[in-house]
Scaffold this motif. Structure first.
Motif, PDB file in Angstrom:
ATOM      1  N   SER A  56      12.202   0.984 -11.903  1.00 16.74           N
ATOM      2  CA  SER A  56      12.247   1.235 -13.412  1.00 16.74           C
ATOM      3  C   SER A  56      13.025   0.306 -14.190  1.00 16.74           C
ATOM      4  O   SER A  56      12.547  -0.426 -14.965  1.00 16.74           O
ATOM      5  CB  SER A  56      12.820   2.455 -13.831  1.00 16.74           C
ATOM      6  OG  SER A  56      11.922   3.691 -13.295  1.00 16.74           O
ATOM      7  N   GLU A  59      10.741  -2.721 -14.203  1.00 12.44           N
ATOM      8  CA  GLU A  59       9.601  -2.659 -15.148  1.00 12.44           C
ATOM      9  C   GLU A  59      10.206  -3.062 -16.449  1.00 12.44           C
ATOM     10  O   GLU A  59       9.261  -3.739 -17.135  1.00 12.44           O
ATOM     11  CB  GLU A  59       9.147  -1.423 -15.263  1.00 12.44           C
ATOM     12  CG  GLU A  59       8.235  -1.058 -14.097  1.00 12.44           C
ATOM     13  CD  GLU A  59       7.926   0.809 -13.764  1.00 12.44           C
ATOM     14  OE1 GLU A  59       7.345   0.837 -12.648  1.00 12.44           O
ATOM     15  OE2 GLU A  59       8.469   1.191 -14.459  1.00 12.44           O
ATOM     16  N   LYS A 227      -1.514  11.398  -6.971  1.00 14.12           N
ATOM     17  CA  LYS A 227      -0.679  10.014  -6.614  1.00 14.12           C
ATOM     18  C   LYS A 227      -0.219   9.389  -7.981  1.00 14.12           C
ATOM     19  O   LYS A 227       1.050   8.884  -8.382  1.00 14.12           O
ATOM     20  CB  LYS A 227      -1.075   8.876  -5.896  1.00 14.12           C
ATOM     21  CG  LYS A 227      -1.224   8.907  -4.377  1.00 14.12           C
ATOM     22  CD  LYS A 227      -1.377   7.751  -3.671  1.00 14.12           C
ATOM     23  CE  LYS A 227      -1.741   8.115  -2.235  1.00 14.12           C
ATOM     24  NZ  LYS A 227      -0.637   8.693  -1.534  1.00 14.12           N
ATOM     25  N   GLY A 228      -1.234   9.025  -9.010  1.00 11.65           N
ATOM     26  CA  GLY A 228      -1.034   8.531 -10.319  1.00 11.65           C
ATOM     27  C   GLY A 228      -0.090   9.506 -11.133  1.00 11.65           C
ATOM     28  O   GLY A 228       0.455   9.164 -11.899  1.00 11.65           O
ATOM     29  N   ARG A 231       3.708   8.974 -10.487  1.00 11.71           N
ATOM     30  CA  ARG A 231       4.099   7.740 -11.614  1.00 11.71           C
ATOM     31  C   ARG A 231       4.104   8.144 -12.997  1.00 11.71           C
ATOM     32  O   ARG A 231       5.056   7.688 -13.608  1.00 11.71           O
ATOM     33  CB  ARG A 231       3.169   6.573 -11.547  1.00 11.71           C
ATOM     34  CG  ARG A 231       3.002   5.936 -10.071  1.00 11.71           C
ATOM     35  CD  ARG A 231       2.238   4.658 -10.122  1.00 11.71           C
ATOM     36  NE  ARG A 231       0.784   4.874 -10.503  1.00 11.71           N
ATOM     37  CZ  ARG A 231      -0.180   4.845  -9.758  1.00 11.71           C
ATOM     38  NH1 ARG A 231       0.134   5.246  -8.432  1.00 11.71           N
ATOM     39  NH2 ARG A 231      -1.558   4.936  -9.996  1.00 11.71           N
ATOM     40  N   SER A 232       2.975   8.711 -13.431  1.00 13.60           N
ATOM     41  CA  SER A 232       3.015   8.960 -14.828  1.00 13.60           C
ATOM     42  C   SER A 232       4.068   9.899 -15.358  1.00 13.60           C
ATOM     43  O   SER A 232       4.370  10.033 -16.778  1.00 13.60           O
ATOM     44  CB  SER A 232       1.544   9.707 -15.021  1.00 13.60           C
ATOM     45  OG  SER A 232       0.532   9.130 -14.468  1.00 13.60           O
ATOM     46  N   ALA A 235       8.441   8.590 -13.697  1.00 14.63           N
ATOM     47  CA  ALA A 235       8.919   6.930 -13.923  1.00 14.63           C
ATOM     48  C   ALA A 235      10.083   7.074 -14.744  1.00 14.63           C
ATOM     49  O   ALA A 235       9.932   7.890 -15.860  1.00 14.63           O
ATOM     50  CB  ALA A 235       7.862   5.969 -14.333  1.00 14.63           C
ATOM     51  N   SER A 243       5.398   8.773 -21.299  1.00 13.57           N
ATOM     52  CA  SER A 243       5.132   9.504 -19.906  1.00 13.57           C
ATOM     53  C   SER A 243       4.624  10.890 -20.223  1.00 13.57           C
ATOM     54  O   SER A 243       4.574  11.185 -21.278  1.00 13.57           O
ATOM     55  CB  SER A 243       6.292   9.563 -19.041  1.00 13.57           C
ATOM     56  OG  SER A 243       7.190  10.493 -19.645  1.00 13.57           O
ATOM     57  N   MET A 268       8.670  12.329  -2.768  1.00 15.58           N
ATOM     58  CA  MET A 268       9.593  11.199  -3.434  1.00 15.58           C
ATOM     59  C   MET A 268      10.930  11.087  -3.022  1.00 15.58           C
ATOM     60  O   MET A 268      11.703  12.181  -2.546  1.00 15.58           O
ATOM     61  CB  MET A 268       9.665  11.583  -4.988  1.00 15.58           C
ATOM     62  CG  MET A 268       8.392  11.448  -5.699  1.00 15.58           C
ATOM     63  SD  MET A 268       8.655  12.172  -7.434  1.00 15.58           S
ATOM     64  CE  MET A 268       9.410  10.759  -8.344  1.00 15.58           C
ATOM     65  N   ASP A 279      12.781   6.428  -5.689  1.00 15.30           N
ATOM     66  CA  ASP A 279      11.759   6.804  -6.503  1.00 15.30           C
ATOM     67  C   ASP A 279      12.391   7.296  -7.942  1.00 15.30           C
ATOM     68  O   ASP A 279      11.367   6.994  -8.778  1.00 15.30           O
ATOM     69  CB  ASP A 279      10.694   7.655  -6.068  1.00 15.30           C
ATOM     70  CG  ASP A 279       9.873   7.021  -4.911  1.00 15.30           C
ATOM     71  OD1 ASP A 279       9.403   5.963  -4.784  1.00 15.30           O
ATOM     72  OD2 ASP A 279       9.811   7.712  -3.599  1.00 15.30           O
ATOM     73  N   GLU A 393      -4.996   5.645 -14.911  1.00 12.80           N
ATOM     74  CA  GLU A 393      -3.382   5.352 -15.000  1.00 12.80           C
ATOM     75  C   GLU A 393      -2.647   6.015 -15.865  1.00 12.80           C
ATOM     76  O   GLU A 393      -3.200   6.792 -16.880  1.00 12.80           O
ATOM     77  CB  GLU A 393      -3.374   3.721 -15.070  1.00 12.80           C
ATOM     78  CG  GLU A 393      -1.763   3.044 -14.761  1.00 12.80           C
ATOM     79  CD  GLU A 393      -1.124   3.435 -13.368  1.00 12.80           C
ATOM     80  OE1 GLU A 393      -0.592   4.466 -13.466  1.00 12.80           O
ATOM     81  OE2 GLU A 393      -1.962   3.080 -12.381  1.00 12.80           O
ATOM     82  N   SER A 396       0.879   2.596 -17.918  1.00 11.09           N
ATOM     83  CA  SER A 396       1.326   1.293 -18.046  1.00 11.09           C
ATOM     84  C   SER A 396       0.268   0.316 -18.213  1.00 11.09           C
ATOM     85  O   SER A 396       0.371  -0.632 -18.772  1.00 11.09           O
ATOM     86  CB  SER A 396       1.889   0.885 -16.355  1.00 11.09           C
ATOM     87  OG  SER A 396       1.331   1.487 -15.352  1.00 11.09           O
TER      88      SER A 396
END
Ligand code: NAD
Length: 466
Positions: A56, A59, A227-228, A231-232, A235, A243, A268, A279, A393, A396
C-alpha cells in the motif's frame, strides 16, 4: 502562525507567477523522478507513521510518480491561452486565459499522507499559485519529506509552506486567509469547511467520504471477482476513500461468491512491518480502531452474521482489526449506511442485475462504484451514481487513470481532481476581447435604427454559415 504563512505565500506568489509555466512544470517532472528513486525512504516513513503494509505504501509512491509526471508533461498545454469566437467576426478578437487564484490552502488527511499532498500541491503550484498546506496531525513527517524532495527538485522557498498541528487547530484560520481551499477528508468536516468558504465567497474543492458499492452481476466470473474483492475491500486496511464496503451479488452467484471471497480473505497474510508479502497491516490509530470495532460490535449485536474476521489481533498490534465479512446487515446498524473506513464489508443477495444497480445507488454518497461482469457490467456502468465507475477492478483502474477526472457525486464531493479539470480548478478563467477597426455601435452618423437593421442582416448571414 497561519496568517504569517499566508502573507509569506502571497509575497512569494508575485515572483512565482513570473516563472514560465514550462519551468514550473519541469520541477515536478524532476520531483516525480526523485520520488521513484527514493521510494524506499518514502515507504519507510509512510509505514512508520501509518503502519500500512509495504505494498500500500508502494501504491502511494506509484500514484505520486505518475500524477506529478502527468502534470509535469501536460500542464503547459492545459494552461495555454485559447482562441474563442468573438462577439462579431473579424472585428472582435477574443481569447480565454487562465490566471492563478493566489494562495491555495490545501488540507489533507492521514490515509494517503504522501500522495494526496503531493498531487494536490503539484497542479496548484504549476498553475502559478503558492500553497499553504495543513497535513493531518498524525502524519507530519510524510509531508515534510514531500516538501524536501520538491525543494531538491528545484522548488523555490516560499512556494509551498507547511503548517503542522492539523486542520482541527488551524483550519478555520487558513480558510479565513487563503483564496481557495482544496480539502480532502470526511463529508462532515467537508460541510464545515464548505460553509466557511461560502461565507467568504472563495472557491472550494472537496474530496469527501464514500460508502462504495461493488456489484457482482449475472455474467461475472466468480473466482476472478472474489480475488478482486479482496483487493477492493482490504487494500490499505480499508482506510481508503474509494474502497468497497458493500457488495451486491445476484442470487445465482451468491453462495459461490461468498465461499470464494471468505476463502481468499482467510488466505491473506496479516502483519505489521516492512515485509513485502504482508497483505494487510494495522489501522493507523486507536481512534480509527475503536470506530471500526464499535461498528462491527453494533452490527453483530443487532443480528449481523460474521462470515469471517471480526477479531482484534493484539498479537500483531493493538490497533489490528481482522479483515471482516458480514451478512444479514440491516438499516438499523451504523455500518449499513455510514462509512466504516476500515477492513469491513457487508454482502447482500439481490434478485437481478437491475436490483443490484438500484441498491448500489440507494445511498447519500457517490464516490466510486465497482461493477463486475461482461456485457451486463458495461450496461450498468453509466447507470451508477458515482464520480468513478470501475469495471472488473475495485478502484485502481479509475483512480490511476490520471487523465480523467476523479471525485464524488452527491455528498462525496464538490469538484474534481486529476486530468485537465484538476489543474484548471486552481485558475480563474479570464476573457480578453479586443475590438478592432470599428466599435459595436452605429458608424459615423448612422442612426440607431439603421445600425440595428445592418446588424440584423449581417447576423442573418453569419448565423447561417456557422
Ligand atoms: P476528517 O474530516 O476528520 O479530517 C480530514 C482533514 O481535515 C484532517 O487533516 C483534519 O486535520 C482536517 N480537519 C478537521 N477538522 C477541520 C476543520 N474544522 N477545518 C478544517 N480542517 C479540518 O477525516 P479523517 O477521518 O481524518 O479522514 C478520513 C476521511 O477522509 C474519510 O471520510 C475518507 O473517505 C475521506 N477521504 C476522501 C478522499 C477522496 O479523495 N474523496 C481521499 C482520502 C480520504
Amino acid at each position: 502562525m497561519i496568517n504569517k504563512a499566508v502573507d509569506l505565500a502571497r509575497k512569494a506568489q508575485v515572483e512565482w507567477v513570473k516563472v514560465p509555466v514550462r519551468e514550473r512544470a519541469a520541477i515536478f517532472r524532476k520531483f516525480s523522478k526523485l520520488v521513484l528513486e527514493r521510494q524506499a525512504e518514502i515507504m519507510d516513513v509512510l509505514q512508520e507513521e501509518t503502519h500500512k503494509n509495504r505494498l500500500s505504501a508502494f501504491e502511494e509512491v506509484l500514484d505520486t510518480v505518475q500524477l506529478t509526471h502527468y502534470y509535469g508533461r501536460h500542464s503547459a498545454k492545459f494552461l495555454k491561452d485559447k482562441k474563442r469566437s468573438g462577439a462579431f467576426p473579424i472585428i472582435t478578437k477574443t481569447r480565454e486565459v487562465h490566471r492563478p487564484i493566489g494562495v491555495v490552502g490545501v488540507i489533507t488527511p492521514w490515509n494517503y499522507p504522501f500522495t494526496l499532498p503531493s498531487t494536490d500541491v503539484a497542479p496548484a503550484v504549476i498553475a502559478g499559485n503558492t500553497v499553504v498546506l495543513l497535513p493531518d496531525e498524525l502524519t507530519p513527517k510524510c509531508a515534510d519529506l514531500m516538501l524536501s524532495l520538491m525543494r531538491e527538485a528545484g522548488l523555490p522557498d516560499g512556494v509551498v509552506t507547511i503548517v503542522h498541528g492539523g486542520g482541527r487547530v488551524h483550519g478555520s484560520e487558513l480558510i479565513n486567509a487563503a483564496d481557495f481551499i482544496m480539502f480532502t477528508g470526511s463529508t462532515a468536516t467537508g460541510r464545515i469547511v464548505a460553509k466557511q468558504c461560502a461565507e467568504r465567497l472563495i472557491g472550494f474543492s472537496g474530496e469527501l467520504g464514500g460508502k462504495n458499492p461493488m456489484l457482482v452481476l449475472s455474467d461475472a466470473d466468480v473466482a476472478k471477482t472474489a480475488k478482486g474483492a479482496v483487493r477492493s475491500c482490504f487494500a490499505n486496511s480499508g482506510q481508503l476513500c474509494v474502497s468497497i464496503e458493500r457488495i451486491y451479488v445476484v442470487e445465482k452467484h451468491y453462495d459461490a461468491f461468498l465461499k470464494a471471497f471468505v476463502a481468499e480473505t482467510e488466505a491473506m497474510k496479516l502483519g505489521d512491518g516492512n515485509d513485502w508479502e504482508i497483505d494487510m497491516g494495522p489501522l493507523i490509530s486507536e481512534k480509527q480502531f475503536v470506530r471500526v470495532r464499535d461498528q462491527v460490535t453494533d452490527a453483530i449485536s443487532k443480528g449481523a452474521k460474521l462470515q469471517t474476521g471480526g477479531r482484534v489481533r493484539a498479537d500483531i498490534s493493538p490497533t489490528f482489526f481482522e479483515p471482516t465479512i458480514l451478512t444479514n446487515v440491516s438499516d438499523d446498524m451504523d455500518l449499513s449506511r455510514g462509512e466504516t473506513f476500515g477492513p469491513v464489508v457487508a454482502i447482500y443477495k439481490v434478485a437481478t442485475d437491475d436490483d443490484a444497480i438500484w441498491k448500489a445507488n440507494d445511498t447519500d454518497y457517490g464516490l466510486n462504484s465497482s461493477v463486475w461482469g461482461g456485457a451486463a457490467a458495461l450496461k450498468a456502468a453509466p447507470q451508477l451514481e458515482s464520480g468513478t465507475v470501475t469495471v472488473n477492478e475495485g478502484f485502481s483502474a479509475s483512480f490511476a487513470s490520471h487523465d480523467a477526472p476523479m471525485g464524488g457525486m452527491k455528498t462525496s464531493g464538490v469538484g474534481r481532481r486529476h486530468g485537465r479539470q484538476g489543474l484548471l480548478k486552481y485558475t480563474q478563467p479570464q476573457t480578453i476581447a479586443v475590438q478592432r477597426l470599428i466599435g459595436i455601435a452605429p458608424i459615423g452618423k448612422q442612426t440607431n435604427q439603421a445600425f440595428a437593421k445592418l446588424v440584423t442582416a449581417l447576423l442573418g448571414v453569419w448565423n447561417r454559415i456557422r
